[in-house]
Every structure is written in C-alpha cells, then in structure tokens.
Design a protein around this motif. Structure first.
Motif: not given
Length: 348
Positions: A207-226
């Motif tokens: 019964g859990a709803p589908e979640f999403y994040l707001l604000p919605r990203p307008h583009a993929s955020i680059p991810m970098l391994a440090v």
C-alpha cells in the motif's frame, strides 16, 4: 572527506588496495542542464581531454585555525568566481575529535554549498566529498538536486566513503561493511539524480505510494568518485564521470593515472573519464622560487607552480583543486596572483 593524518583542508582517499574488476556494464549518460549552453555541461567546463583546469578548496584556513570567518570564505569564493577559477570544492566533515588532525569547524556541506550557489554566478560547485556511507542516499539526492537548482546547473556531486572506524561507530555503522554500503548507496543515489529520476525505497510495504523528489532535476547531476570508496578502478570507471585523488609525487601519480587509463579502456573503451588531484599549495612571494615538497603538495613561486601544473597536464591530470595555505600570505593575494599569472595559460 574525513581521514587519517593529513594537512587541514585536504581530501583523503580510502586506504583499501584498488584492484581491477573485469566485468563491464553501461555508464549512466549525463545530459546538459537547460541553464548551460547545449554544447557543454558543467562537468565539461571542469574536465576536458588534454586540458587542465584549476579550482580552489574551501574553507581556506591558516595553520591550527579552528574558527573560520565564513563571511570571508564567501568573499573569497566570489573573488575566485570573478577571476575565472573553474571550481569551488566543499568538504564533508561530520564529526571532529582530538584524534583527527584537522581542527577546522566545517559547516555542513549542504549549508555552505547553498550559500555558494546564491553568491556566485559561473564557477562550478563540487562536494569533495559527501560521505555517502554515513548519510542516507535519498537525503544526499535531495541536497544535490537542491544545490543544482539554486546554482542553475553548476553542481557536481563528489562522493566518498570516509575512513575512520570510530566515526562509523558513532553513526551506528559497521566500518567493515563500507564497500558494500558505498555501492548500494551509490545505486540509490544515481537513480535519484539521473534522468528519469527514480526513488528506490529501502523497503516498500504493501500500500505504500510511489515516491519522487521535488524539485524535479532538469538534467542528470554528474557524479564523481573522490577516493576509492573501497572499489576497484574498473568499478569507478564504469559508474563515475572520473576519479579524484590526492597529491602524490610525480612518478607515483603517473603510475596512478596509467592504472586509471587502463581501467577506463577496459570498462568504457574510447570514452573520456576525468582524472583529478587535490594539491596543497604554499605560494611564496618570490615568483622564481622552485617547487619543493610539503605534505600533500608544494611550496613554490608562481613560475614553479605553472611548471608543476604543466607536468600534471602532460601526465594526464584534467583538474587540480588547490588547498591554499594562508599562514604566510593573505588568501586573497594568493588567489589574485594565480589568476593574473597562472590561469591565463590553462583557462584559455
């Protein structure tokens, strides 16, 4: 990110041996933000094949300085932005202790990144690095999307794993599980900050709803391994836009880059993956002073600095963030000297 005995302001890499992992899979494709020219994303502005860009790590502090004037840090960030530095790096230091040699009281990275987003215009903002194993990945995603929105697409999400067992215990985590935890959290985080953005719940009761994040990203955020996060270079090459490491003497760093390049060829043949270095800098007033080794970097004049950076570019480094030592000279003077005499050669 948190670590063992290092100079204040330095990145620390995980201590695990970095091996190879031969099984390839697809790397997430980045897209440019609507607020950045279509031909270039913020990652392209910082990392480019055959070029070297220069950034600055905040806060800039003197030796044994524990109290930071963050108003001055914002002013230095604005100066670096105006003068053409490519990136501002912000560390994540959750806890301090007498066993940890960095005495600086760092702001929460999301608070500082938000302030930088609101007070700069062009410079990239990079987390260096969010301790992914000690934060829930959905909280990290929410922070990343928020900073990216505030900065109009200028954020690069650098993540690491931390390496202090006592800090893991303080957060109720087992340091022995950090490799698997890092992988799991990376997967959840990448799904949330990529397009289309997806929330992967830890558990999904009936019964859990589908979640999403707001604000919605307008583009993929680059991810970098440090640092390594306990992963193989092949894993990093498949999943990250690049690999950020700390300064080593030149021969060792060339070997590090060769290992990285071979991993990229195995995991994503023909693709560009960035290689960056965090380097401590004590810039002296004598422009002709030769470069001499200090912990995790160099003491040098500006001409020696330019020579060091040329050698790094030739050996495969695409970005250097400077951890500026300000014991001898005001940080503002150092930033202005580098901008006037060093940046023009590298930031054409």
């Amino acid at each position: 990110m948190p670590g063992a005995s290092v100079a204040p302001g330095m990145f620390v890499e995980g201590s695990d041996t970095i091996g190879v992992e031969p099984t390839p899979d697809a790397l997430r494709v980045m897209t440019a933000s609507d607020n950045i020219p279509a031909s270039s994303s913020i990652a392209d502005a910082v990392f480019a094949q055959g070029k070297l860009s220069i950034g600055i790590t905040l806060p800039i502090t003197g030796e044994d300085q524990g109290v930071v004037d963050f108003g001055e840090q914002i002013a230095l960030a604005q100066l670096a932005d105006r003068l053409g530095f490519r990136a501002l790096w912000v560390r994540d230091v959750p806890l301090n202790s007498i066993d940890y040699p960095d005495p600086v009281g760092h702001l929460d990275p999301w608070v500082l990144l938000g302030a930088l987003a609101s007070n700069t215009e062009r410079i990239a903002l990079i987390s260096g690095a969010i301790v992914l194993t000690l934060r829930h990945p959905l909280h990290v995603a929410k922070g990343a999307i928020s900073v990216d929105a505030l900065s109009r697409g200028r954020f690069i999400l650098g993540v690491g794993s931390g390496d202090r067992p006592q800090e893991y215990a303080a957060f109720g985590r087992d340091a022995e599980e950090r490799r698997d935890l890092y992988k799991r959290h990376w997967q959840t985080l990448a799904a949330a900050v990529s397009l289309p953005s997806r929330v992967i719940p830890d558990a999904l009761p009936e019964g859990a709803p589908e979640f999403y994040l707001l604000p919605r990203p307008h583009a993929s955020i680059p991810m970098l391994a440090v640092g390594s996060g306990g992963q193989s270079v092949d894993w990093i090459a498949r999943h990250s836009l690049g690999w950020m490491t700390y300064h080593r003497e030149p021969q060792a760093q060339r070997g590090r880059y060769s290992m990285w390049r071979a991993a990229v060829d195995r995991a994503a043949f023909g693709a560009f993956r960035a290689f960056g270095v965090a380097m401590r800098l004590d810039l002296v007033e004598d422009a002709d002073a030769p470069a001499t080794d200090i912990s995790l970097g160099y003491r040098t004049g500006r001409r020696g600095l330019a020579t060091v950076l040329r050698d790094m570019r030739e050996s495969g480094t695409h970005h250097v963030t400077l951890n500026i030592a300000s014991e001898r000279r005001p940080a503002r003077d150092i930033i202005e000297e580098i901008a006037a005499h060093v940046l023009p050669e590298f930031h054409r």
